[in-house]
Motif scaffolding. Sequence first.
Motif: not given
Length: 626
Positions: A553-572
């Motif tokens: 993408s060429g970006a230098t920053a990212a934001c993790i976005c999803s539901s609470d359930a998916v965040n709990a499993a994949l955000s880390q």
Amino acid sequence: MSRSPSETNETHLAEGFPAAKLEQWRALVDKALKGADFEKRLVRRTADSLKINPLYTRADARPDAAAALPGQAPFTRGTKPVGGSWDIRTFHIESDPKAANAAILEDLEGGVTSIGLQVGIGHGLPATKDALAVALDGVLLDVCPIVLVAGDHVFDAALALTGVWDARGVKASERQGSFGADPIGTLAMTGRLSETLDTALARAVALMKITAASPRVQAMTADGVVAHVAGASEAQELAFMLSTLVAYLRAAEKGGLTPAEALPKINVSLAADIDEFSTIAKLRAARRLIWRVADACGAGDAAASVKINCPTSYRMMAKRDPWTNILRTTIACTGAALGGADAIVVLPFTFALGKPDAFSRRVARNIQIVCQEESHLGRVTDPAGGSWYVENLTEDMAKKAWEIFQDIEGRGGMAAALTSGYIQDMIAKTAEARAKDIATLRQELTGVSAFPLLGDDGVHAEPWPTAAAPSAKSVVEVKALKPHRLGEAFEALRDAADAQGGFKVFAASMGEIADHNVRTTWIKNYLAAGGIATLISDGYKTPEEAADAFKASGATAACICSSDAVNAALSQPTADALKKAGAKLVLMAGPPGDAEAALKAAGVDQFLFAGADAVATLKGLQDRLR
């Protein structure tokens, strides 16, 4: 052949159903709230702390409202017994008399029925007879009311307009309009007067007297809009107007005019805001309050002669995506019309950007024409009358305004309250509380903090020229009520982003679209309010897939976005993968909960969620993205 009553086919839709009870509704609501507090979730409070309930029933009906009729004191339901059209007015700010004349004639040909002119101040016309004669060339002055906004130059402007009327042979009985003398409003808005207030008031009373033979010409204006644009609540705006009106009645009495003689020579101005029902209630409350003052002076019937002018709110106007201003001004115009305004001014949608062009002026006047000629909003007098919600809001607003009015009068009146700074401090507190609600997104601004449009919106306007400093020496000085628009803090963020060439953040939307769509949409709008573009996709199934897309993408920053359930499993693991892929800043949309420490250890630098100060948060993000 007419049918007999027995042959009439009537349908009773509620027949056969048991009568609904408030307790049943409340039980269902409590079930839906799942233990959440009813008052906090469903009961709204206005800037005056007036309660707005989610439901009104017959039990909320006001006995006094049931018997009230339009055209009868206290005129809450209007000063006329039957409906009618309001005055479609446009307001012109133009220093060149010929340019002003072209715009005025165009507006009149387009359906406008009266003209407002800024004269002697800011970017307005010179306060001379010659300038007004050119600007009003071709205008039928025995038909078209001319309303002046001239501040400290009102007396020169009034003499100039009178001179034009004389030169054109307009009889005194045929003259229409307003000189708009408003020394208290001028002092509050500019913080200065070039003569003592007593002198300015005496001269304004003299204008009342010289227009005695012109019943359709008002000399003075009690302007609540001055308080509105500085951030006042509805009740504060009403109290400001009412205390100013009382000051002008006292000045008139001192000058030898009774309240019954003075009231027809004074009009009032109140802003029409985007909150349609508050605008309706404010105008209804205003007529009631004016009558109460007039009645206390022994001139209750004269209250019906006081005209209410309603410009649409300047403070609600946005510079970014100004097309949304068309929606705002249409709602405001509707509220003013249904509330019974005598004259309405719709500000062109580019007004916050600069001088309106022919297109923006056409849109502004057509809003009124559609409301009046196609929607027929003026045909029914007080259509909101009888609404349990509106009647209660009117009553509560009038009571609160009267309370503030009495407080001002107890401090010596409007002039004394301005001199002491009491008015300025009161309004500033209200404005600060509203600004906090806007910054934390409890009050959303469409096109500004909600669904902002990045990039060129296609709207350009000639900037307003820099106004010359006042030439006359100040004799009276107070702290001015500073006008401001609600979206200024977010607009400053957008300007800062543009100065840096813009910012972008990669959206690491995890899982299926159904999983992340709500948070992805939210973060896109949230960041866009600060001029930060979000690079979005249909989503990523694994952290590695997201990291690879981030690299490309060429970006230098990212934001993790999803539901609470998916965040709990994949955000880390996603945060770890993004950091390894070179992300200098990793954000996460949503509260971290108990996993905050682990998420930070995995690489999440900041959490973005509703309720925080968005202006401060976005400013901090801009600093980190530079």
